[in-house]
Design a protein around this motif. Structure first.
Motif, PDB file in Angstrom:
ATOM      1  N   HIS A  42      20.779  -9.979  42.667  1.00  0.00           N
ATOM      2  CA  HIS A  42      21.398  -9.927  41.347  1.00  0.00           C
ATOM      3  C   HIS A  42      22.148  -8.621  41.141  1.00  0.00           C
ATOM      4  CE1 HIS A  42      19.211 -13.474  39.915  1.00  0.00           C
ATOM      5  NE2 HIS A  42      18.132 -12.961  40.480  1.00  0.00           N
ATOM      6  N   HIS A  49      28.563 -12.219  40.728  1.00  0.00           N
ATOM      7  CA  HIS A  49      27.422 -12.998  41.187  1.00  0.00           C
ATOM      8  C   HIS A  49      27.172 -12.786  42.675  1.00  0.00           C
ATOM      9  CE1 HIS A  49      27.770 -14.793  37.292  1.00  0.00           C
ATOM     10  NE2 HIS A  49      28.935 -15.374  37.580  1.00  0.00           N
ATOM     11  N   SER A  54      24.722 -12.939  38.061  1.00  0.00           N
ATOM     12  CA  SER A  54      24.692 -11.650  37.390  1.00  0.00           C
ATOM     13  C   SER A  54      23.757 -11.756  36.190  1.00  0.00           C
ATOM     14  CB  SER A  54      26.093 -11.269  36.920  1.00  0.00           C
ATOM     15  OG  SER A  54      26.042 -10.202  35.987  1.00  0.00           O
TER      16      SER A  54
END
Length: 235
Positions: A42, A49, A54
């Motif tokens: 993350h 992403h 994200s």
């Protein structure tokens, strides 16, 4: 509400109750250390992403709604969860128990205090502007916000820009813009596509070498069509 959805929501509430409410004594500084395990999947940059979405701006928002991320499981899409202290507590305790069939490969955090600490950090990090906030407060280095995002390959040196790939028997022969051709065992070659603006220029795939001897490579293409344009069977 349809019966199937009602049953699903009831199951989720039951799992959340069993996980217990998030503790109120979480420490964000300790949680920042827990977050170190999250940066592989993350980022905290909006719209950036990795293998997971994200986390930027997701606090208080419905799950499975990160803009531009499409790899959510059906269960998470249908769950109607909103990310807050209690849903994150259940999720971090055991993602598979909360959402059977989830794509998140994470066994969970069994320690209540460790979970509470991480949630205290996420309450800051997942708020709007949270990435900058946790850096400015000295909780994490800037690299944690970026996560393990691949480095841009758009301005690649000539010895990594692929001009041709030929396959012969059990080998790939990879020619690059510096005029060289290097053989690799076919099992050590991976083909990837990177459609982001940091990926390779269209028509100019890039070879990324790895392994102790540089004998394992990934070939990164700008789009799926280039796979057939650059690879041929030729001995």
């Amino acid at each position: 509400m349809k019966r199937g959805m009602a049953l699903a929501v009831g199951t989720l509430l039951g799992v959340a109750a069993m996980a217990g409410h998030a503790r109120a004594d979480g420490d964000a500084a300790r949680g920042a250390k827990q977050y170190r395990a999250c940066v592989a999947c993350h980022s905290l940059e909006p719209g950036s992403h990795l293998s997971g979405p994200s986390l930027a701006g997701l606090w208080g928002r419905k799950a499975a709604q990160a803009d531009g991320f499409i790899r959510y499981s059906k269960g998470l899409r249908a769950a109607e969860l909103v990310w807050d202290e209690n849903t994150l507590n259940a999720w971090l305790a055991d993602p598979e128990a909360l959402i059977p069939g989830t794509f998140m490969v994470f066994r969970g955090i069994k320690d209540d205090q460790a979970r509470s600490d991480l949630i205290a950090f996420l309450a800051l990090a997942m708020a709007p502007g949270g990435g900058d906030a946790v850096v400015s407060q000295g909780l994490v280095p800037r690299d944690y916000v970026r996560g393990q995002k691949p480095d841009p390959v758009r301005l690649a040196p000539t010895d990594t820009v692929v001009t041709r790939i030929r396959h012969c028997r059990d080998s790939y022969f990879i020619a690059t813009a510096d005029g060289t051709e290097t053989p690799y065992w076919e099992m050590n070659v991976r083909f990837k596509v990177d459609t982001r603006d940091t990926g390779p220029e269209p028509g100019h795939p890039v070879v990324l070498r790895a392994g102790m001897a540089g004998d394992r490579v990934s070939i990164v293409f700008a789009n799926i069509q280039e796979l057939t344009q650059f690879i041929s069977e030729a001995c």
